[in-house]
Every structure is written in structure tokens, then in C-alpha cells.
Design an enzyme around this catalytic site. Sequence first.
Site, PDB file in Angstrom:
ATOM      1  N   HIS A 121       0.832  -1.205   0.000  1.00  0.00           N
ATOM      2  CA  HIS A 121       0.000   0.000   0.000  1.00  0.00           C
ATOM      3  C   HIS A 121       0.866   1.253   0.000  1.00  0.00           C
ATOM      4  O   HIS A 121       0.435   2.325   0.411  1.00  0.00           O
ATOM      5  CB  HIS A 121      -0.962   0.013   1.187  1.00  0.00           C
ATOM      6  CG  HIS A 121      -2.069  -0.993   1.050  1.00  0.00           C
ATOM      7  ND1 HIS A 121      -3.011  -1.216   2.021  1.00  0.00           N
ATOM      8  CD2 HIS A 121      -2.395  -1.847   0.038  1.00  0.00           C
ATOM      9  CE1 HIS A 121      -3.865  -2.164   1.622  1.00  0.00           C
ATOM     10  NE2 HIS A 121      -3.500  -2.560   0.433  1.00  0.00           N
ATOM     11  N   CYS A 156       9.795  23.016  -8.057  1.00  0.00           N
ATOM     12  CA  CYS A 156       8.845  23.690  -8.955  1.00  0.00           C
ATOM     13  C   CYS A 156       7.719  24.370  -8.176  1.00  0.00           C
ATOM     14  O   CYS A 156       6.833  24.987  -8.765  1.00  0.00           O
ATOM     15  CB  CYS A 156       8.285  22.692  -9.973  1.00  0.00           C
ATOM     16  SG  CYS A 156       7.078  21.540  -9.277  1.00  0.00           S
ATOM     17  N   THR A 194      -4.665  -9.473   9.908  1.00  0.00           N
ATOM     18  CA  THR A 194      -5.489  -8.986   8.806  1.00  0.00           C
ATOM     19  C   THR A 194      -6.697  -9.899   8.652  1.00  0.00           C
ATOM     20  O   THR A 194      -6.591 -11.115   8.802  1.00  0.00           O
ATOM     21  CB  THR A 194      -4.709  -8.883   7.467  1.00  0.00           C
ATOM     22  OG1 THR A 194      -5.652  -8.697   6.389  1.00  0.00           O
ATOM     23  CG2 THR A 194      -3.868 -10.113   7.176  1.00  0.00           C
TER      24      THR A 194
HETATM   25 ZN   LIG Z   1       8.065  19.437  -9.101  1.00  0.00          ZN
END
Ligand SMILES: [Zn+2]
Length: 248
Positions: A121, A156, A194
Amino acid sequence: MITAPDIDSLFKLIKEAKYLVTLTGAGVSTLSGIRDFRGKNGLYNEIDAEKIFSLEYFEKDPSLYYNQAGSFIYNINEKEPSIVHNVLGKLEQQGYLKALITQNIDLLHQKGGCKNVIEIHGSPTSHYCLRCAGVNVSFEEAAAIVRKGEMPKCKCGRVLKPAITFFGEGLPANALKQAVTESQQADLMLILGTSLTVFPAASMPEHTLRNSGKLVIVNNQPTPLDRKALMCFEDLGAVFEGLDKLLG
Ligand SMILES: [Zn+2]
């Protein structure tokens, strides 16, 4: 009620196995004080997990995830591995355990000493940019940023996403492929904590059965595969304390 001979026979099975694989779920983590998502006192009762772990929502507003997850993901470094994590670590170090497949995202198996951990997961060990390959931030780096009330960001400018599998995302393909291969190879699979209700994790034991492997289940609730298992136990803590004594 578990009697001593049961643990003895389980230990014998483990020692005689040629390829032991383990599949673990949330029940293993609750012993370390990590809250279950779906259980009676599960986190799902309090948080809007569908939204927090939604890829679509994260892309619109990642602050919901980072605000909420601070209290149950970015504090996992304070949690200690349980007897189950530690004994599994020992079993791997002593050459018995070949691979461990987990649905958990709390890094406690690694802390307990297991090296071959397959996280189907995903995992919060890395944080990446959904737009570019600008930076990759570790759990520790991200946790330090989250603790300051901020969010880890890419060069970014975009907020980084943890490599945990969110709703709307496919499971990590490599981990999944590896998990299937290990399950097929297993002549003994230990299924721990589980209830085998979430797929594809729940299908791993089927791969083992199909190749004539044996199953042992330790879970506090019945599972759909109990009647196909060689042995079933309820109390994880008791079983692993017993195994710990036998392992020495
Ligand atoms: Zn980035």
C-alpha cells in the site's frame, strides 16, 4: 485460549518451512499503539479518510492531508515495534523468514529488523512531486517540515505527495508483482493481523494455496480463509511471546 503445544507445532512448521513468507495487516500495528483505520475504534470514525487520502482532493488541496496526517502518520517515528515486529525481524535474521508483505505504512517492520519488506500500500518513506522529478524527500525530512506546520515542497513549487497509495491511485506495480511472486514461492505463509477483506492483499494467500503452500492465520477475528488454514490463532501477542521464547 492458546496452549503451549500449539506454539510448539507452529514453531516446528516455521523451522521446517523451506520458504516462509508473512503477510501482515493493521492488527500488527495496533500492538504498537497505532490506530486501526477500520476497526471499532478506527480512525475512519473520526477522519474523512476518503478525502484525506484521495488523489483528486490532494491535487486540489494538499493541506487537508498534511494538517490531518500530522497526528497519525508524521508521529510514527515515536512508535516502537511490538513483539510481533521484533520476532519477525529475528526470524528473518535467523534465515527462516524470506519475505514480508505488508499492508501497513508505519515502517515498524523495518524498525523491528526486517529487511525484505514489501509495502503493497505504498510507504511514507519518500515524498515526490506529481509534476516533475525535482526532489524526493524522506520521511524524516517531511516529518520535520510537517511538525513546523508546513508542507514539503518541490523545486517547482508544488507540494510533494507521500508515496502512500491514495484512493484513485493504482498500487505500486513493482511491490505488487514481488508480493505475488513471493506468495507463489511460499510453502508456508503466516497471515498476521489482517481479516483478509482488502484486495489484492487478500488474494496473496490464494497464490500460496494454489502452489500447495500452507497457511497459518493469527487474527482476532475470523477470516474467509480460516477453514483452509492449517492452524488458526487469535492472540497475536501471546503467539509471538511464545515464539520468542522458543527462538531464544
Ligand atoms: Zn516538481
